[in-house]
Scaffold this motif. Structure first.
Motif, PDB file in Angstrom:
ATOM      1  N   ARG A 151       0.827  -1.210   0.000  1.00 37.91           N
ATOM      2  CA  ARG A 151       0.000   0.000   0.000  1.00 37.91           C
ATOM      3  C   ARG A 151       0.866   1.268   0.000  1.00 37.91           C
ATOM      4  O   ARG A 151       0.388   2.333  -0.351  1.00 37.91           O
ATOM      5  N   LEU A 183       3.696   3.546  -3.739  1.00 36.43           N
ATOM      6  CA  LEU A 183       3.707   4.773  -4.530  1.00 36.43           C
ATOM      7  C   LEU A 183       3.659   6.043  -3.669  1.00 36.43           C
ATOM      8  O   LEU A 183       3.274   7.101  -4.137  1.00 36.43           O
ATOM      9  N   VAL A 194       2.324  -8.281 -10.475  1.00 34.78           N
ATOM     10  CA  VAL A 194       1.015  -8.115  -9.843  1.00 34.78           C
ATOM     11  C   VAL A 194       0.895  -6.701  -9.263  1.00 34.78           C
ATOM     12  O   VAL A 194      -0.127  -6.031  -9.417  1.00 34.78           O
ATOM     13  N   LEU A 195       1.968  -6.219  -8.640  1.00 36.35           N
ATOM     14  CA  LEU A 195       1.946  -4.865  -8.070  1.00 36.35           C
ATOM     15  C   LEU A 195       1.743  -3.827  -9.186  1.00 36.35           C
ATOM     16  O   LEU A 195       0.857  -2.972  -9.109  1.00 36.35           O
ATOM     17  N   LYS A 230       0.588  -4.154 -12.280  1.00 33.87           N
ATOM     18  CA  LYS A 230      -0.686  -4.242 -12.988  1.00 33.87           C
ATOM     19  C   LYS A 230      -1.854  -3.842 -12.080  1.00 33.87           C
ATOM     20  O   LYS A 230      -2.840  -3.279 -12.558  1.00 33.87           O
ATOM     21  N   THR A 231      -1.762  -4.166 -10.792  1.00 37.65           N
ATOM     22  CA  THR A 231      -2.836  -3.767  -9.874  1.00 37.65           C
ATOM     23  C   THR A 231      -2.889  -2.248  -9.764  1.00 37.65           C
ATOM     24  O   THR A 231      -3.970  -1.647  -9.785  1.00 37.65           O
ATOM     25  N   ALA A 232      -1.711  -1.628  -9.656  1.00 30.78           N
ATOM     26  CA  ALA A 232      -1.661  -0.166  -9.567  1.00 30.78           C
ATOM     27  C   ALA A 232      -2.268   0.447 -10.832  1.00 30.78           C
ATOM     28  O   ALA A 232      -3.088   1.371 -10.756  1.00 30.78           O
ATOM     29  N   GLU A 233      -1.893  -0.094 -11.978  1.00 29.39           N
ATOM     30  CA  GLU A 233      -2.404   0.409 -13.257  1.00 29.39           C
ATOM     31  C   GLU A 233      -3.931   0.248 -13.327  1.00 29.39           C
ATOM     32  O   GLU A 233      -4.653   1.202 -13.645  1.00 29.39           O
ATOM     33  N   GLY A 234      -4.401  -0.950 -13.002  1.00 28.09           N
ATOM     34  CA  GLY A 234      -5.834  -1.233 -13.081  1.00 28.09           C
ATOM     35  C   GLY A 234      -6.638  -0.406 -12.097  1.00 28.09           C
ATOM     36  O   GLY A 234      -7.710   0.109 -12.427  1.00 28.09           O
ATOM     37  N   THR A 235      -6.120  -0.264 -10.879  1.00 20.81           N
ATOM     38  CA  THR A 235      -6.855   0.479  -9.856  1.00 20.81           C
ATOM     39  C   THR A 235      -6.923   1.965 -10.212  1.00 20.81           C
ATOM     40  O   THR A 235      -7.965   2.607 -10.051  1.00 20.81           O
ATOM     41  N   ALA A 236      -5.803   2.511 -10.698  1.00 16.13           N
ATOM     42  CA  ALA A 236      -5.789   3.929 -11.079  1.00 16.13           C
ATOM     43  C   ALA A 236      -6.826   4.184 -12.170  1.00 16.13           C
ATOM     44  O   ALA A 236      -7.602   5.144 -12.095  1.00 16.13           O
ATOM     45  N   MET A 287      -0.388  10.087 -13.639  1.00 20.41           N
ATOM     46  CA  MET A 287      -0.468   8.658 -13.341  1.00 20.41           C
ATOM     47  C   MET A 287       0.024   7.795 -14.494  1.00 20.41           C
ATOM     48  O   MET A 287       0.192   6.591 -14.335  1.00 20.41           O
TER      49      MET A 287
END
Lengths: 340, 340
Positions: B214, B217, B233-234, B236-242, B277
Motif C-alpha cells: 500500500r 507509490l 502483480v503490483l 498491474k494492480t496499480a495500473e488497473g486500480t488507477a 499517473m
C-alpha cells in the motif's frame, strides 16, 4: 443465529465494538450475541444504549491480547482473553454459529486454527476479503495473507472455498473463478500457479483461467485465487493506489480557483466514489476453512463496519457455508478419482 | 551516444516508431541512431520529416517478429528480423551504446539475453519500470515480470541493479531500497523474501527494510525489490486500480447536472492527474543486467513515448550504467567475504 463477539479486539474497542454489537442486534431481530471481554466494562458500555437484552449474553474474559504480542504464544498464554474465550465458546457450544473479532490478523488466525480447529479436509484456512469492482459487483480474493508460502493444492482449496463463500453469502450460483497470474494465456505463470492452473482446470467449477492483476477489479470475476503473499500485495496495492489517485484528484482540484469552484458542485459525487472504493464498509474478511464461521473485522472498524461484520458472520452461518465448503472440497477427491 | 532502434516492434510501428526516432534526434543534438527494419519502408517514412540525416543510419532487416510467436524460437529462426538485427548490432559494434524496442516483452528479453548477453556476474536480468509517486518523485520496480520464479540471490542483484539505475539516470546518490512484503516488520514475508531480507541487510546499500504494497507509490522509496511475479502483480494492480478510480470519478461526475457543471471547471486539473499517473509517459522499462543498455518501450508506444524511451537509453549509456552495475554487484562479493 448466535454469534460470539470479541469485544476487546481492534483499535476502537470496547466503545465501537459494543456499539456495533447493539447496531447489529437492531438490524436483525433473529440475531443473538455472546459478548466476550471484561464483563464490567461491557455492561457499562451497553448501558448507553437501548437494546433487546434478552438476546445478549456476556461472558467475562478480562485479559486482552495486544497487537505487539506473538499471536501463537498469546493464544496459548492468555487463556482468559476476550479472543481465546470467544474461540472456545465457538468450539464448545453447539448453539453458537460463528465468531467475529477485530483483533490482530495473526491472533485471530492462531485462535481460530488452534482453538476452534480446521474444517475436516482443509489444509490451510484462508482470508478472503471482498473487494468493490467497477461494475458494482463484489469480488472475493482468497488468500490475502494467511498463507505466504503455498503449495498448488492449497490454491485449489482456496478456489473451492471462495466458490462456497460467494454462493452462500452473495447468492451467486456459479461463481467465476480466476487465477491471479502474469498474463491471461494458459501457459503464463510461475511454478506454483502453473501447477494450480492444471488442477483447477480439471475441477467441476466455473474456472475462467488466468487473469492479469490489472483486471482484478473489473467485475468480470467473482473469486480471485492467489497465494497469500501475492493476494496481500494485490489487496494493498489496490488500496494504496486508490488512496493515491483520490489524493491526486484532491490536490489537482485545490490547485486552481476554477477547479475549486467546480469541486463545490462535485462534492457529493466525489464522496460517493470514496465510499464505493472503501472495502472497510464491506464488513470483515471471512477466515474460510475453519470448523465454524469466523470473520476477521478490520482493526480500524468503527461501530458501523463492526456491525456489518457481525451481520456477515450470521449470513455465512445461515447460508450453510461450512457444509457447502465440505461439499466443494469433495470435488477434488472426485476429480482425483476420475483422473486415476 | 548511438542507439540501435527496432523500428518494427510495437502496435504502432513503423509510423510512430520512425516519428519517435525523428523526435528523439531533434531533442538531442549529440544523439545518433541506427534504425533496423525494412529499409524501403523506413526510408519512405523518414521522408515525411525534416531531420539531420547525417545522424541516422538504416540497416535492412525485413523480417518481423509478431506477438503470437514463441519468443525464443522467433529469435532463433528470424535472423533477419528488425529485433534480432538490432540486438546483433548492439553486440558487435563498439560504436553502438544501447538499444530500444517496443516489441513483445518475451522477444526483447530473449533477444537481449541470447544475442547481446548478460553482464558478467548477473544471474538474471530484470525489467525495471519507473512509476509515478504521490510526492512527484519516481520509483523503480525491479523485477516486474522477467523472472517469475526467483531465488533470494536474484532479489539481491535486482536491488543492486536498481540502485545503479536510479543513480545513473535519476542522479539519486543513495537510493532508498525497500523489499516488497506483507508487513513492515523485519520478520514479515515468505521464505523467499525472508532470506533476501537477511542478505540485503548485510549489504552496503541504503536498505530501509520491508514495505507493504500500500506504500509502494508514496514516494518514500526509490527502488522496490520483488520477484517478477509479485512485481508484475503490483504494477498491474496499480495500473488497473488507477484506471478504475478515474473511471469512477468520471461516472460520478456524469451522474448529475451539478457535477457536470463542476467538471467543466475542473477539466484541466483532472487531465493533469491522468497524465501524472500515466507511466507510459515515463519512457520504457530498462532491462537491467544486459551487457549493454536495453530499453523495452511499451507495445502501445506512440511517437512521443517512443522518443522518451530512446532518450532514456541514451541517458542510461551516458550515465555509465553497465559499469556502475558491475561495481554494485561487487558489493555482494565483498559482503560474502566479510561474513566468511
Amino acid at each position: 443465529m448466535k454469534i460470539a463477539v470479541d469485544i476487546f479486539g481492534g483499535d476502537h474497542s470496547p466503545v465501537e465494538t459494543v456499539k456495533g454489537a447493539v447496531l447489529a442486534l437492531g438490524a436483525d431481530k433473529d440475531l443473538k450475541l455472546v459478548l466476550t471481554g471484561d464483563k464490567g466494562v461491557i455492561e457499562s458500555e451497553l448501558k448507553k444504549y437501548s437494546y433487546d437484552a434478552a438476546r445478549v449474553e456476556t461472558v467475562d474474559a478480562p485479559e486482552v491480547i495486544s497487537c505487539d504480542e506473538s499471536p501463537t504464544s498469546a493464544i496459548r498464554v492468555k487463556k482468559n482473553s476476550s479472543l481465546v474465550v470467544a474461540c472456545e465458546l465457538l468450539k464448545s457450544r453447539d448453539d453458537i454459529d460463528g465468531m467475529v473479532s477485530a483483533g490482530s490478523t495473526g491472533a485471530v488466525l492462531a485462535g481460530s486454527i488452534f482453538k476452534v480447529g480446521r474444517l475436516k479436509g482443509v489444509q490451510r484456512p484462508a482470508l478472503a476479503p471482498v473487494l468493490p469492482t467497477l461494475k458494482g459487483s463484489d469480488v472475493c480474493l482468497v488468500d490475502c495473507g494467511a498463507n505466504v508460502d503455498c503449495k498448488p493444492e492449497y490454491l485449489v482449496q482456496f478456489a473451492l472455498m471462495g466458490v462456497s463463500y460467494m454462493r452462500a453469502v452473495y447468492g451467486i450460483v456459479n461463481p467465476r473463478v480466476a487465477l491471479v497470474s502474469v498474463g491471461v494465456e494458459d501457459e503464463k505463470g510461475n511454478e506454483l500457479t502453473k501447477e494450480a492452473f492444471a488442477r483447477l482446470k480439471a475441477l467441476d467449477i466455473n474456472f475462467v483461467g488466468n487473469m492479469e492483476a490489472r483486471d482484478a477489479l473489473t467485475g468480470d470475476y467473482d473469486v480471485l485465487v492467489a497465494d497469500g503473499f501475492v493476494g496481500n500485495v494485490l489487496l494493498k496495492t489496490a488500496e494504496g493506489t486508490a488512496k493515491m489517485v483520490m489524493k491526486l484528484v484532491k490536490n489537482a482540484v485545490m490547485s486552481s480557483t476554477l477547479s475549486k469552484i467546480g469541486a463545490l458542485f462535485m462534492k457529493k459525487s466525489l464522496r460517493k466514489v470514496k465510499d464505493d472504493m472503501d472495502y472497510n464498509k464491506k464488513g470483515g474478511a471471512p477466515l474460510l476453512g475453519i470448523d465454524k464461521v469466523v470473520v476477521k473485522a478490520h482493526g480500524s472498524s468503527n461501530a458501523e463496519s463492526f456491525a456489518v461484520a457481525i451481520a456477515q458472520a450470521a449470513k455465512m452461518a445461515e447460508g450453510g457455508l461450512t457444509a457447502d465448503i465440505k461439499n466443494e472440497l469433495a470435488k477434488v477427491v472426485a476429480s482425483d478419482n476420475a483422473q486415476a
